[in-house]
Write an enzyme that holds these catalytic residues in place. Structure first.
Site, mmCIF file in Angstrom:
data_model
loop_
_atom_site.group_PDB
_atom_site.id
_atom_site.type_symbol
_atom_site.label_atom_id
_atom_site.label_comp_id
_atom_site.label_asym_id
_atom_site.label_seq_id
_atom_site.Cartn_x
_atom_site.Cartn_y
_atom_site.Cartn_z
ATOM 1 N N HIS A 18 0.841 -1.197 0.000
ATOM 2 C CA HIS A 18 0.000 0.000 0.000
ATOM 3 C C HIS A 18 0.874 1.244 0.000
ATOM 4 C CE1 HIS A 18 -3.403 -2.641 1.672
ATOM 5 N NE2 HIS A 18 -3.587 -2.421 0.385
ATOM 6 N N GLU B 119 1.917 3.498 3.108
ATOM 7 C CA GLU B 119 2.411 2.837 4.318
ATOM 8 C C GLU B 119 3.949 2.838 4.324
ATOM 9 O OE1 GLU B 119 0.066 -0.804 4.453
ATOM 10 O OE2 GLU B 119 -1.777 0.372 4.285
ATOM 11 N N HIS C 72 2.382 -4.005 6.856
ATOM 12 C CA HIS C 72 1.436 -2.916 6.565
ATOM 13 C C HIS C 72 1.462 -1.941 7.730
ATOM 14 C CE1 HIS C 72 -0.885 -4.547 3.067
ATOM 15 N NE2 HIS C 72 -0.205 -5.617 3.430
ATOM 16 N N GLU D 135 0.556 -5.281 11.059
ATOM 17 C CA GLU D 135 0.149 -3.880 10.946
ATOM 18 C C GLU D 135 0.972 -3.116 11.971
ATOM 19 O OE1 GLU D 135 -1.984 -2.433 8.862
ATOM 20 O OE2 GLU D 135 -3.343 -4.007 8.146
HETATM 21 O O1 0X9 Z 1 -6.840 -4.112 4.165
HETATM 22 C C1 0X9 Z 1 -5.671 -4.547 4.066
HETATM 23 O O2 0X9 Z 1 -5.201 -4.943 3.015
HETATM 24 C C2 0X9 Z 1 -4.788 -4.590 5.308
HETATM 25 N N1 0X9 Z 1 -4.994 -3.440 6.139
HETATM 26 S S1 0X9 Z 1 -4.486 -1.962 5.621
HETATM 27 O O3 0X9 Z 1 -5.027 -0.959 6.532
HETATM 28 N N2 0X9 Z 1 -2.899 -1.881 5.739
HETATM 29 O O4 0X9 Z 1 -4.893 -1.775 4.276
HETATM 30 C C3 0X9 Z 1 -5.177 -5.791 6.142
HETATM 31 C C4 0X9 Z 1 -5.049 -7.091 5.435
HETATM 32 C C5 0X9 Z 1 -5.218 -8.222 6.392
HETATM 33 N N3 0X9 Z 1 -6.255 -9.117 5.982
HETATM 34 C C6 0X9 Z 1 -7.537 -9.031 6.460
HETATM 35 N N4 0X9 Z 1 -7.891 -8.126 7.288
HETATM 36 N N5 0X9 Z 1 -8.415 -9.962 6.085
HETATM 37 ZN ZN ZN Z 2 -1.810 -1.927 4.022
#
Ligand code: 0X9
Ligand code: ZN
Ligand code: CA
Ligand code: CA
Ligand code: CA
Length: 420
Positions: free
Chosen positions: A180, A183, A309, A382
């Site tokens: 992303h 990040e 992330h 994260e």
């Molecule tokens: O949404 C995402 O891709 C990740 N969070 S972010 O805020 N960095 O975009 C989390 C991905 C982890 N997977 C799930 N939450 N299912």
């Molecule tokens: Zn992310």
């Protein structure tokens, strides 16, 4: 809560956005024809108390996006329409960021961080760091390319091992960062691992043992176009996706159960747009090809992986596409191994461990593909901070050292576990 910054992300109204867009685009020579209408920074940010996994998944399904979760309190970006829809379903949304926060006459920056954040590495500074590590530690560093981004930037892969130029029969571990765009702290995390496992070789016994008995692969910037675009304006842009003509959320573009389960968007204007097909994003096709190239003699040599992330301070494991613990390809015993290792790593860094769908459901995310298709113990971390709105993507460079070394023990633990 994360303290307010001098330089904040601009949350633009739709009218303001239309007004500044031509200026921004001509300043970056990075035109994108679709999906531009709604960067997250063009939406308002809301604090949403008392959410749970189901309500957060419901939030994302409207096209709004959960930015962070801390003890049930979520921060969400949403258009006025999306916010209205959520309220009509009984959710409480407190608006926390409203309108422009940055002078519109601020000069556009080249592809650089603002001076007060110069501790962060741009794409070209990242390449230079890799060069330097390879020059300073010739025997144990080897750098190659996974492929090219949408705008033709190389996606470097660094290998660290004794006899790095030889494919030895040692367990292999992969670290990926910066899928992303905004990040940026995660790219620093990968560079920190690179420096630590090269500079510490020969003097730190634990590091020396890991480098002698593992092959460590690091991809510091999976999304170099997005990361560059995010910093190349008058202010941080709050950009998430890549920079294809129709930008794609790279962490919704992986091919395992792609688009299956309401954990991504089919609408090109939304931040979690999954793309027209799995692996349609060249960055993700490149990383996939690299991982597949590690199948040697019919066996995947990479056994463990962390995708970094930001933010919310979480350790997450698959599956993300379902809230069930067990599913095809995930037995009770395998789930327990993920949970045990995830909990153990979280004990070392103070993050909160959970199955990734306990944050919210995603489909087409990296961990599901790595595990289901390659049997790789694949986690998402994260990073810092633990909660907040768009500012959470831009911690001051003063925290880089503390927040990257915070994961030293967890990284060492994964490298160790990769042999089991
Ligand atoms: O949404 C995402 O891709 C990740 N969070 S972010 O805020 N960095 O975009 C989390 C991905 C982890 N997977 C799930 N939450 N299912
Ligand atoms: Zn992310
Ligand atoms: Ca600073
Ligand atoms: Ca070796
Ligand atoms: Ca090998």
């Amino acid at each position: 809560m994360y303290p307010l910054r001098r330089r904040t992300v601009t949350a633009l109204s739709v009218t303001t956005l239309l007004f500044v867009l031509p200026v921004t685009q001509s300043a970056t020579a990075d035109p994108v024809t679709a999906g531009e209408a709604e960067p997250d920074s063009a939406r308002a940010v809301y604090r949403v108390p008392e959410t749970d996994p189901a309500s957060r998944t419901a939030v994302n399904r409207t096209g709004a996006l959960v930015l962070s979760v801390d003890e049930g309190t979520a921060f969400v970006t949403a258009t006025p329409e999306q916010a209205e829809r959520l309220r009509s379903r009984g959710m409480t949304l407190h608006r926390v960021a409203d309108g422009p926060t940055q002078s519109q006459s601020a000069p556009a920056r080249p592809a650089e961080f603002p001076p007060e954040d110069s501790g962060y590495h741009t794409y070209s500074e990242t390449l230079a760091e890799i060069e330097e590590a390879a020059t300073d530690h010739p025997g144990i560093v080897d750098s190659t390319s996974a492929g090219s981004s949408a705008r033709g930037r190389d996606i470097p892969v660094v290998k660290i091992s004794d006899r790095a130029d030889v494919d030895e029969a040692e367990p292999e571990v992969l670290f990926t960062c910066n899928q992303h765009a905004r990040e940026h702290l995660t790219a620093e995390m990968c560079l920190h691992i690179l420096r630590r496992y090269t500079d510490g070789y020969g003097s730190n016994p634990g590091i020396t043992e890991a480098v002698d008995n593992r092959e460590i692969w690091i991809i510091p910037m999976v999304n170099p176009d997005g990361a560059t675009y995010d910093v190349a304006g008058a202010d941080y842009r709050g950009w998430r996706r890549n920079r294809q003509s129709t930008p794609v959320d790279l962490n919704r573009n992986w091919g395992y159960r792609w688009g299956c389960c309401g954990g991504s968007s089919g609408d090109p204007s939304q931040p979690t747009y999954r793309g027209p097909a799995p692996f349609s994003a060249p960055e993700i096709a490149s990383v996939r090809d690299f991982v597949e190239s590690r199948v040697v003699g019919g066996r995947q040599r990479i056994t463990a992986h962390i995708d970094f992330h930001s933010f919310s301070e979480l350790v997450l494991w698959p599956y993300g596409y379902t809230t069930a613990d067990t599913a095809p390809g995930m037995t009770r015993e395998q789930y327990r191994r993920f949970a045990e290792l995830g909990n153990a790593m979280a004990d070392t860094n103070g993050y909160t461990p959970m199955q990734s769908s306990d944050l919210y459901v995603t489909d087409g995310s990296v961990n599901d593909w790595m595990w289901a298709e390659h049997g790789i113990l694949s986690f998402t971390f994260e990073m810092y901070p633990s909660g907040g709105g768009l500012d959470g993507f831009y911690p001051p460079d003063e925290v880089i050292q503390r927040e990257t070394s915070r994961n030293d023990e967890a990284v060492a633990m994964l490298l160790d576990e990769a042999g089991n």
